[in-house]
Scaffold this motif. Structure first.
Motif, PDB file in Angstrom:
ATOM      1  N   UNK A 287       0.821  -1.368   0.012  1.00 21.15           N
ATOM      2  CA  UNK A 287      -0.085  -0.037   0.066  1.00 21.15           C
ATOM      3  C   UNK A 287       0.899   1.290   0.009  1.00 21.15           C
ATOM      4  N   UNK A 288       2.054   1.293   1.007  1.00 21.46           N
ATOM      5  CA  UNK A 288       2.782   2.691   0.946  1.00 21.46           C
ATOM      6  C   UNK A 288       3.394   2.813  -0.609  1.00 21.46           C
ATOM      7  N   UNK A 292       3.447   6.022  -4.233  1.00 22.89           N
ATOM      8  CA  UNK A 292       4.197   6.677  -5.237  1.00 22.89           C
ATOM      9  C   UNK A 292       3.843   7.014  -6.578  1.00 22.89           C
ATOM     10  N   UNK A 293       2.598   6.316  -6.705  1.00 24.61           N
ATOM     11  CA  UNK A 293       2.013   6.106  -8.039  1.00 24.61           C
ATOM     12  C   UNK A 293       0.674   6.985  -8.450  1.00 24.61           C
ATOM     13  N   UNK A 294       0.225   7.271  -6.953  1.00 29.09           N
ATOM     14  CA  UNK A 294      -1.104   8.220  -7.094  1.00 29.09           C
ATOM     15  C   UNK A 294      -1.213   9.037  -6.093  1.00 29.09           C
ATOM     16  N   UNK A 346       3.639  12.920   5.755  1.00 32.58           N
ATOM     17  CA  UNK A 346       4.475  13.582   4.692  1.00 32.58           C
ATOM     18  C   UNK A 346       3.808  14.349   3.714  1.00 32.58           C
ATOM     19  N   UNK A 347       2.472  13.759   3.257  1.00 31.44           N
ATOM     20  CA  UNK A 347       1.744  14.591   2.103  1.00 31.44           C
ATOM     21  C   UNK A 347       1.360  15.739   2.797  1.00 31.44           C
ATOM     22  N   UNK A 348       1.051  15.921   3.910  1.00 29.28           N
ATOM     23  CA  UNK A 348       0.408  17.219   4.523  1.00 29.28           C
ATOM     24  C   UNK A 348       1.388  18.337   5.149  1.00 29.28           C
TER      25      UNK A 348
END
Length: 456
Positions: A287-288, A292-294, A346-348
Protein backbone atom coordinates in the motif's frame (compact mmCIF):
# COMPACT_ATOMS: atom_id res chain seq x y z
CA UNK A 1 34.99 38.15 -16.13
CA UNK A 2 37.53 35.67 -14.69
CA UNK A 3 36.64 36.67 -11.16
CA UNK A 4 32.95 36.18 -11.97
CA UNK A 5 33.63 32.68 -13.32
CA UNK A 6 35.62 31.75 -10.23
CA UNK A 7 32.83 33.01 -8.02
CA UNK A 8 30.33 30.97 -10.03
CA UNK A 9 32.49 27.84 -9.66
CA UNK A 10 32.80 28.49 -5.92
CA UNK A 11 29.07 28.83 -5.54
CA UNK A 12 28.59 25.67 -7.59
CA UNK A 13 30.97 23.72 -5.37
CA UNK A 14 29.19 25.09 -2.27
CA UNK A 15 25.81 24.05 -3.66
CA UNK A 16 27.16 20.60 -4.51
CA UNK A 17 28.61 20.30 -1.02
CA UNK A 18 25.26 21.30 0.46
CA UNK A 19 23.59 18.64 -1.65
CA UNK A 20 26.00 16.00 -0.38
CA UNK A 21 25.53 17.23 3.17
CA UNK A 22 21.77 17.01 2.74
CA UNK A 23 22.13 13.41 1.64
CA UNK A 24 24.19 12.75 4.75
CA UNK A 25 27.15 11.15 2.87
CA UNK A 26 25.36 7.79 3.27
CA UNK A 27 24.25 5.41 0.48
CA UNK A 28 20.61 4.53 0.06
CA UNK A 29 20.98 0.96 1.30
CA UNK A 30 22.59 2.15 4.54
CA UNK A 31 19.81 4.66 5.20
CA UNK A 32 17.19 1.98 4.62
CA UNK A 33 19.07 -0.40 6.92
CA UNK A 34 19.00 2.21 9.68
CA UNK A 35 15.27 2.68 9.18
CA UNK A 36 14.73 -1.09 9.38
CA UNK A 37 16.78 -1.45 12.57
CA UNK A 38 14.86 1.36 14.28
CA UNK A 39 11.52 -0.03 13.10
CA UNK A 40 12.24 -3.46 14.58
CA UNK A 41 13.21 -1.94 17.93
CA UNK A 42 10.25 0.41 18.37
CA UNK A 43 7.71 -2.42 18.18
CA UNK A 44 9.42 -5.68 19.25
CA UNK A 45 8.30 -5.38 22.87
CA UNK A 46 4.67 -5.55 21.72
CA UNK A 47 5.35 -8.95 20.19
CA UNK A 48 7.42 -10.39 23.03
CA UNK A 49 4.95 -9.65 25.82
CA UNK A 50 1.52 -11.08 24.74
CA UNK A 51 2.61 -14.75 24.41
CA UNK A 52 4.06 -14.53 27.93
CA UNK A 53 1.10 -12.79 29.56
CA UNK A 54 -0.09 -15.93 31.37
CA UNK A 55 3.36 -16.63 32.79
CA UNK A 56 3.84 -12.99 33.82
CA UNK A 57 0.36 -12.86 35.35
CA UNK A 58 0.86 -16.11 37.29
CA UNK A 59 4.26 -14.96 38.53
CA UNK A 60 3.15 -11.49 39.64
CA UNK A 61 -0.54 -12.19 40.39
CA UNK A 62 -2.23 -10.10 37.68
CA UNK A 63 -5.92 -10.15 36.74
CA UNK A 64 -7.14 -9.36 33.21
CA UNK A 65 -7.24 -5.59 33.82
CA UNK A 66 -3.69 -5.54 35.14
CA UNK A 67 -2.58 -7.77 32.28
CA UNK A 68 -4.00 -5.23 29.85
CA UNK A 69 -1.66 -2.64 31.40
CA UNK A 70 1.28 -4.59 30.01
CA UNK A 71 0.26 -3.22 26.61
CA UNK A 72 -1.62 -0.07 27.66
CA UNK A 73 1.14 1.47 29.81
CA UNK A 74 3.92 1.48 27.15
CA UNK A 75 1.43 2.71 24.55
CA UNK A 76 0.34 5.54 26.86
CA UNK A 77 3.97 6.43 27.54
CA UNK A 78 4.60 6.45 23.79
CA UNK A 79 1.85 9.00 23.32
CA UNK A 80 2.76 11.28 26.18
CA UNK A 81 6.45 11.33 25.26
CA UNK A 82 6.06 11.69 21.48
CA UNK A 83 6.61 15.50 21.68
CA UNK A 84 9.88 14.77 23.49
CA UNK A 85 11.26 13.38 20.24
CA UNK A 86 10.49 16.59 18.38
CA UNK A 87 12.11 18.68 21.12
CA UNK A 88 15.25 16.55 21.23
CA UNK A 89 15.43 16.57 17.43
CA UNK A 90 15.26 20.36 17.38
CA UNK A 91 17.92 20.62 20.09
CA UNK A 92 20.45 18.00 19.01
CA UNK A 93 19.38 17.07 15.47
CA UNK A 94 17.07 14.14 14.65
CA UNK A 95 19.91 11.71 13.92
CA UNK A 96 21.60 12.20 17.30
CA UNK A 97 18.26 12.20 19.08
CA UNK A 98 17.32 8.84 17.53
CA UNK A 99 20.64 7.38 18.69
CA UNK A 100 20.10 8.49 22.29
CA UNK A 101 16.50 7.30 22.36
CA UNK A 102 17.31 3.85 20.96
CA UNK A 103 20.04 3.52 23.60
CA UNK A 104 17.50 4.45 26.30
CA UNK A 105 15.12 1.85 24.87
CA UNK A 106 17.83 -0.79 25.19
CA UNK A 107 18.65 0.11 28.78
CA UNK A 108 14.97 0.00 29.73
CA UNK A 109 14.65 -3.42 28.12
CA UNK A 110 17.70 -4.89 29.84
CA UNK A 111 16.41 -3.53 33.18
CA UNK A 112 13.61 -6.12 32.99
CA UNK A 113 16.09 -8.67 34.26
CA UNK A 114 15.58 -7.15 37.70
CA UNK A 115 11.76 -7.09 37.68
CA UNK A 116 10.41 -8.46 40.98
CA UNK A 117 7.04 -6.69 41.30
CA UNK A 118 4.26 -5.07 39.30
CA UNK A 119 5.75 -1.64 40.08
CA UNK A 120 9.18 -2.39 38.62
CA UNK A 121 7.58 -4.05 35.60
CA UNK A 122 5.50 -0.94 34.94
CA UNK A 123 8.49 1.36 35.42
CA UNK A 124 10.36 -0.56 32.72
CA UNK A 125 7.27 -0.32 30.53
CA UNK A 126 7.17 3.47 31.00
CA UNK A 127 10.86 3.88 30.08
CA UNK A 128 10.67 1.68 26.98
CA UNK A 129 7.35 3.21 25.91
CA UNK A 130 8.71 6.74 26.27
CA UNK A 131 11.75 5.88 24.15
CA UNK A 132 9.63 4.19 21.50
CA UNK A 133 7.19 7.10 21.27
CA UNK A 134 9.86 9.77 21.01
CA UNK A 135 11.76 7.76 18.39
CA UNK A 136 8.63 7.11 16.33
CA UNK A 137 7.94 10.85 16.16
CA UNK A 138 11.33 11.45 14.51
CA UNK A 139 11.32 8.74 11.84
CA UNK A 140 8.88 10.35 9.34
CA UNK A 141 11.02 13.50 9.36
CA UNK A 142 14.18 11.41 8.91
CA UNK A 143 12.61 9.75 5.87
CA UNK A 144 11.38 13.04 4.40
CA UNK A 145 14.90 14.47 4.63
CA UNK A 146 17.21 11.58 3.74
CA UNK A 147 14.89 9.46 1.56
CA UNK A 148 12.67 12.10 0.01
CA UNK A 149 12.94 10.61 -3.50
CA UNK A 150 11.23 7.37 -2.37
CA UNK A 151 9.10 8.41 0.61
CA UNK A 152 6.37 5.85 -0.01
CA UNK A 153 8.79 2.95 -0.44
CA UNK A 154 10.87 4.01 2.57
CA UNK A 155 7.75 4.35 4.69
CA UNK A 156 6.66 0.88 3.57
CA UNK A 157 10.06 -0.53 4.54
CA UNK A 158 9.83 1.16 7.94
CA UNK A 159 6.30 -0.11 8.54
CA UNK A 160 7.33 -3.58 7.40
CA UNK A 161 10.23 -3.60 9.84
CA UNK A 162 7.91 -2.68 12.71
CA UNK A 163 5.56 -5.54 11.87
CA UNK A 164 8.52 -7.88 11.42
CA UNK A 165 9.84 -6.95 14.83
CA UNK A 166 6.51 -7.75 16.48
CA UNK A 167 6.13 -11.03 14.56
CA UNK A 168 9.68 -12.18 15.23
CA UNK A 169 9.44 -11.30 18.90
CA UNK A 170 6.16 -13.21 19.19
CA UNK A 171 7.55 -16.23 17.37
CA UNK A 172 10.63 -16.62 19.57
CA UNK A 173 9.03 -15.60 22.88
CA UNK A 174 8.35 -19.14 24.05
CA UNK A 175 11.54 -20.76 22.67
CA UNK A 176 13.73 -18.08 24.26
CA UNK A 177 11.84 -18.34 27.56
CA UNK A 178 12.42 -22.09 27.63
CA UNK A 179 16.05 -21.74 26.58
CA UNK A 180 16.86 -18.94 29.03
CA UNK A 181 14.68 -20.30 31.81
CA UNK A 182 12.71 -17.13 32.59
CA UNK A 183 10.33 -14.68 30.92
CA UNK A 184 12.44 -11.77 32.23
CA UNK A 185 15.46 -12.87 30.24
CA UNK A 186 13.30 -13.37 27.15
CA UNK A 187 12.02 -9.78 27.36
CA UNK A 188 15.47 -8.37 28.18
CA UNK A 189 16.87 -10.00 25.06
CA UNK A 190 15.27 -7.26 22.97
CA UNK A 191 16.86 -4.63 25.14
CA UNK A 192 20.23 -6.08 24.20
CA UNK A 193 19.30 -5.89 20.53
CA UNK A 194 18.36 -2.22 20.94
CA UNK A 195 21.75 -1.49 22.52
CA UNK A 196 23.50 -3.17 19.58
CA UNK A 197 21.40 -1.05 17.22
CA UNK A 198 22.41 2.09 19.10
CA UNK A 199 26.09 1.11 18.79
CA UNK A 200 25.69 0.60 15.04
CA UNK A 201 23.86 3.92 14.74
CA UNK A 202 26.69 5.63 16.63
CA UNK A 203 29.25 4.27 14.17
CA UNK A 204 27.27 5.63 11.21
CA UNK A 205 26.28 8.88 12.92
CA UNK A 206 29.11 11.00 11.44
CA UNK A 207 27.96 10.04 7.93
CA UNK A 208 24.31 10.97 8.41
CA UNK A 209 24.49 13.89 10.83
CA UNK A 210 24.36 17.37 9.46
CA UNK A 211 23.11 20.72 10.61
CA UNK A 212 19.30 20.51 10.64
CA UNK A 213 17.94 22.41 7.62
CA UNK A 214 16.56 25.78 8.48
CA UNK A 215 12.79 25.94 8.12
CA UNK A 216 11.47 28.23 5.42
CA UNK A 217 11.13 31.77 6.61
CA UNK A 218 7.53 32.63 7.45
CA UNK A 219 5.75 35.65 6.14
CA UNK A 220 6.89 39.04 7.41
CA UNK A 221 6.06 39.45 11.07
CA UNK A 222 4.88 35.81 11.40
CA UNK A 223 6.08 33.55 14.19
CA UNK A 224 5.62 29.73 14.05
CA UNK A 225 6.01 27.55 17.11
CA UNK A 226 4.50 24.54 18.86
CA UNK A 227 2.36 21.67 17.62
CA UNK A 228 -0.39 22.27 15.02
CA UNK A 229 -3.31 21.97 17.45
CA UNK A 230 -5.44 24.49 15.54
CA UNK A 231 -5.11 22.82 12.14
CA UNK A 232 -8.18 20.84 10.97
CA UNK A 233 -6.00 18.82 8.60
CA UNK A 234 -3.71 17.84 11.48
CA UNK A 235 -6.71 16.61 13.44
CA UNK A 236 -8.02 14.52 10.54
CA UNK A 237 -4.61 12.87 10.20
CA UNK A 238 -4.54 12.33 13.96
CA UNK A 239 -8.02 10.83 13.99
CA UNK A 240 -7.19 8.35 11.22
CA UNK A 241 -3.98 7.41 12.99
CA UNK A 242 -5.96 6.81 16.18
CA UNK A 243 -8.18 4.32 14.36
CA UNK A 244 -5.14 2.32 13.28
CA UNK A 245 -3.45 2.54 16.68
CA UNK A 246 -6.48 1.52 18.73
CA UNK A 247 -7.23 -1.43 16.48
CA UNK A 248 -3.62 -2.50 16.18
CA UNK A 249 -2.78 -2.38 19.88
CA UNK A 250 -6.04 -4.12 20.76
CA UNK A 251 -5.06 -6.95 18.45
CA UNK A 252 -1.51 -7.04 19.77
CA UNK A 253 -2.66 -7.20 23.36
CA UNK A 254 -5.56 -9.62 23.14
CA UNK A 255 -5.62 -11.86 20.06
CA UNK A 256 -3.57 -14.57 21.78
CA UNK A 257 -5.58 -14.48 25.05
CA UNK A 258 -8.86 -14.49 23.09
CA UNK A 259 -7.84 -17.66 21.27
CA UNK A 260 -6.53 -19.32 24.43
CA UNK A 261 -9.81 -18.61 26.21
CA UNK A 262 -11.62 -20.45 23.43
CA UNK A 263 -9.48 -23.58 23.70
CA UNK A 264 -6.34 -22.92 21.67
CA UNK A 265 -3.04 -23.98 23.17
CA UNK A 266 -0.44 -21.35 24.01
CA UNK A 267 1.63 -22.45 21.02
CA UNK A 268 -1.37 -22.28 18.65
CA UNK A 269 -2.35 -18.85 19.96
CA UNK A 270 1.22 -17.58 19.58
CA UNK A 271 1.38 -18.92 16.00
CA UNK A 272 -1.91 -17.22 15.05
CA UNK A 273 -0.68 -14.01 16.64
CA UNK A 274 2.50 -14.27 14.58
CA UNK A 275 0.40 -14.61 11.42
CA UNK A 276 -1.56 -11.54 12.53
CA UNK A 277 1.75 -9.67 12.47
CA UNK A 278 3.23 -11.25 9.35
CA UNK A 279 0.25 -10.46 7.15
CA UNK A 280 0.79 -6.82 8.04
CA UNK A 281 4.01 -7.04 6.02
CA UNK A 282 1.99 -7.54 2.85
CA UNK A 283 -0.09 -4.44 3.53
CA UNK A 284 2.89 -2.38 4.64
CA UNK A 285 4.93 -3.20 1.55
CA UNK A 286 2.23 -2.89 -1.09
CA UNK A 287 0.00 0.00 0.00
CA UNK A 288 2.66 2.66 0.79
CA UNK A 289 4.53 1.74 -2.41
CA UNK A 290 1.36 2.38 -4.39
CA UNK A 291 1.24 5.91 -2.97
CA UNK A 292 4.27 6.76 -5.12
CA UNK A 293 2.01 6.19 -8.14
CA UNK A 294 -1.11 8.11 -7.10
CA UNK A 295 -1.87 11.28 -5.18
CA UNK A 296 -5.31 10.24 -3.94
CA UNK A 297 -4.95 8.11 -0.79
CA UNK A 298 -8.67 7.56 -0.22
CA UNK A 299 -9.14 4.40 -2.32
CA UNK A 300 -6.07 2.89 -0.65
CA UNK A 301 -7.51 3.57 2.82
CA UNK A 302 -10.78 1.81 2.00
CA UNK A 303 -9.13 -1.58 1.53
CA UNK A 304 -7.47 -1.94 4.97
CA UNK A 305 -10.42 -0.42 6.84
CA UNK A 306 -12.88 -2.84 5.25
CA UNK A 307 -10.47 -5.69 5.94
CA UNK A 308 -10.33 -4.70 9.62
CA UNK A 309 -14.12 -4.64 9.85
CA UNK A 310 -14.33 -8.13 8.37
CA UNK A 311 -11.58 -9.48 10.61
CA UNK A 312 -12.96 -8.10 13.87
CA UNK A 313 -16.47 -9.31 12.98
CA UNK A 314 -15.13 -12.83 12.39
CA UNK A 315 -13.05 -12.70 15.58
CA UNK A 316 -16.23 -12.00 17.53
CA UNK A 317 -17.57 -15.34 16.24
CA UNK A 318 -14.60 -17.36 17.58
CA UNK A 319 -14.57 -20.32 18.26
CA UNK A 320 -17.27 -20.89 15.63
CA UNK A 321 -15.55 -18.64 13.09
CA UNK A 322 -12.21 -19.27 11.35
CA UNK A 323 -9.71 -17.79 13.81
CA UNK A 324 -6.71 -17.73 11.48
CA UNK A 325 -8.62 -16.03 8.66
CA UNK A 326 -10.01 -13.48 11.14
CA UNK A 327 -6.48 -12.72 12.36
CA UNK A 328 -5.20 -12.40 8.78
CA UNK A 329 -7.93 -9.94 7.77
CA UNK A 330 -7.58 -7.94 10.97
CA UNK A 331 -3.79 -7.88 10.61
CA UNK A 332 -3.91 -6.71 7.01
CA UNK A 333 -6.31 -3.95 8.01
CA UNK A 334 -4.37 -2.50 10.93
CA UNK A 335 -1.07 -2.88 9.11
CA UNK A 336 -2.29 -1.09 6.01
CA UNK A 337 -3.94 1.73 7.95
CA UNK A 338 -0.86 2.32 10.12
CA UNK A 339 1.43 2.42 7.10
CA UNK A 340 -0.74 4.78 5.07
CA UNK A 341 -1.05 7.35 7.85
CA UNK A 342 2.75 7.66 7.91
CA UNK A 343 2.61 8.59 4.23
CA UNK A 344 -0.22 10.99 5.04
CA UNK A 345 2.02 12.83 7.51
CA UNK A 346 4.53 13.47 4.72
CA UNK A 347 1.77 14.44 2.27
CA UNK A 348 0.33 17.11 4.52
CA UNK A 349 3.57 18.82 5.61
CA UNK A 350 5.97 21.10 3.77
CA UNK A 351 9.34 20.27 5.33
CA UNK A 352 11.10 18.14 7.93
CA UNK A 353 10.44 20.58 10.77
CA UNK A 354 6.71 20.67 10.10
CA UNK A 355 6.65 16.88 9.68
CA UNK A 356 8.27 16.56 13.10
CA UNK A 357 5.67 18.80 14.72
CA UNK A 358 2.78 16.95 13.12
CA UNK A 359 4.33 13.56 13.99
CA UNK A 360 4.67 14.60 17.62
CA UNK A 361 1.03 15.68 17.79
CA UNK A 362 -0.21 12.58 15.97
CA UNK A 363 1.83 10.14 18.05
CA UNK A 364 0.88 11.79 21.33
CA UNK A 365 -2.87 11.82 20.72
CA UNK A 366 -3.13 8.56 18.77
CA UNK A 367 -1.01 6.52 21.17
CA UNK A 368 -2.81 7.84 24.23
CA UNK A 369 -6.16 7.02 22.62
CA UNK A 370 -4.80 3.73 21.28
CA UNK A 371 -3.87 2.66 24.80
CA UNK A 372 -7.59 2.66 25.63
CA UNK A 373 -8.15 -0.25 23.21
CA UNK A 374 -6.38 -3.04 25.11
CA UNK A 375 -7.40 -1.48 28.42
CA UNK A 376 -11.08 -1.48 27.41
CA UNK A 377 -10.88 -5.09 26.26
CA UNK A 378 -9.38 -6.16 29.58
CA UNK A 379 -11.81 -4.15 31.70
CA UNK A 380 -14.88 -5.26 29.72
CA UNK A 381 -13.69 -8.86 29.96
CA UNK A 382 -13.59 -8.57 33.76
CA UNK A 383 -17.10 -7.06 33.76
CA UNK A 384 -18.83 -9.26 31.16
CA UNK A 385 -16.74 -12.41 31.32
CA UNK A 386 -15.98 -12.33 27.59
CA UNK A 387 -14.37 -10.35 24.79
CA UNK A 388 -17.44 -9.66 22.65
CA UNK A 389 -18.21 -6.24 24.16
CA UNK A 390 -14.61 -5.06 23.81
CA UNK A 391 -14.38 -6.24 20.20
CA UNK A 392 -17.64 -4.40 19.46
CA UNK A 393 -16.00 -1.17 20.65
CA UNK A 394 -13.05 -1.78 18.32
CA UNK A 395 -15.44 -2.50 15.45
CA UNK A 396 -17.25 0.79 16.05
CA UNK A 397 -14.01 2.77 16.01
CA UNK A 398 -12.94 1.22 12.71
CA UNK A 399 -16.36 2.05 11.25
CA UNK A 400 -15.82 5.69 12.25
CA UNK A 401 -12.50 5.58 10.40
CA UNK A 402 -14.29 4.41 7.29
CA UNK A 403 -16.59 7.42 7.54
CA UNK A 404 -13.59 9.77 7.75
CA UNK A 405 -11.98 8.65 4.48
CA UNK A 406 -13.69 11.31 2.28
CA UNK A 407 -11.97 14.04 4.31
CA UNK A 408 -8.51 12.91 3.19
CA UNK A 409 -8.68 14.61 -0.17
CA UNK A 410 -5.47 15.17 -2.15
CA UNK A 411 -3.65 18.45 -1.71
CA UNK A 412 -4.56 19.05 1.93
CA UNK A 413 -1.72 20.49 3.99
CA UNK A 414 -1.45 21.45 7.63
CA UNK A 415 -2.88 24.94 7.98
CA UNK A 416 -0.48 27.45 9.46
CA UNK A 417 -1.84 29.73 12.16
CA UNK A 418 0.81 32.27 12.97
CA UNK A 419 1.17 35.02 15.51
CA UNK A 420 1.78 38.31 13.76
CA UNK A 421 4.33 40.54 15.44
CA UNK A 422 3.19 44.16 15.80
CA UNK A 423 4.64 46.71 13.42
CA UNK A 424 6.91 49.26 15.09
CA UNK A 425 4.68 52.11 13.97
CA UNK A 426 1.42 50.39 14.83
CA UNK A 427 -0.99 52.36 17.02
CA UNK A 428 -3.53 51.01 19.43
CA UNK A 429 -7.11 51.05 18.18
CA UNK A 430 -9.80 52.40 20.45
CA UNK A 431 -12.89 50.35 21.16
CA UNK A 432 -15.01 53.53 21.23
CA UNK A 433 -17.13 53.57 18.04
CA UNK A 434 -17.21 57.39 18.05
CA UNK A 435 -13.45 57.75 18.35
CA UNK A 436 -11.61 58.84 15.19
CA UNK A 437 -9.75 56.18 13.22
CA UNK A 438 -6.02 56.64 13.98
CA UNK A 439 -5.20 55.28 10.52
CA UNK A 440 -7.13 58.16 8.85
CA UNK A 441 -5.08 61.17 7.71
CA UNK A 442 -5.05 64.02 10.16
CA UNK A 443 -6.74 67.07 8.66
CA UNK A 444 -6.33 70.62 9.93
CA UNK A 445 -8.55 73.61 9.11
CA UNK A 446 -7.00 76.92 8.11
CA UNK A 447 -8.61 80.29 8.97
CA UNK A 448 -9.97 80.61 5.44
CA UNK A 449 -12.05 77.51 5.90
CA UNK A 450 -9.86 75.27 3.75
CA UNK A 451 -8.29 72.06 4.81
CA UNK A 452 -5.00 70.34 4.26
CA UNK A 453 -3.48 67.00 5.15
CA UNK A 454 -0.83 67.39 7.83
CA UNK A 455 1.14 64.49 6.37
CA UNK A 456 1.71 66.53 3.21
Amino acid sequence: MIARRRDTRRRGRSAAGAGRDDRGFAPLWLLLLLVVAVGVNVRATFGATPPLVDDIGADLGLNATLQSLLTAVPVLAMGLCAPLGQLLGARFGPERAIFGLVLLLGLGGVARLGVDSVLTLMLCAVVTGAAMGATSALVPGFISRHLRRIPGTATGVYSMSMASGVALAAWIAWPTTEALGDWRASLALWGGFAILTAVGWLLVLPRISARPPRPPAPASGAVQRGLPWRSPTAWWVTAMTTVGMLGGFSGVGWIAPILEEHGATAHEAASTFAWFQLVQLLAMVTLPTLTDLTKDRRPLFLLPLLSSIAGVSMLMAVPDGPAVLAALLFGFGVGGTSALVLVLIQDTTRDQTEAGRLSAMVMMVANCAGALGPLALGALHDVTGGFTAGLAVVLGVVALGLAMVPMLRPGRVVEQFVAVAPHPEARSVSLDPDAPDPRAPSVARDPAGGAHDRRS
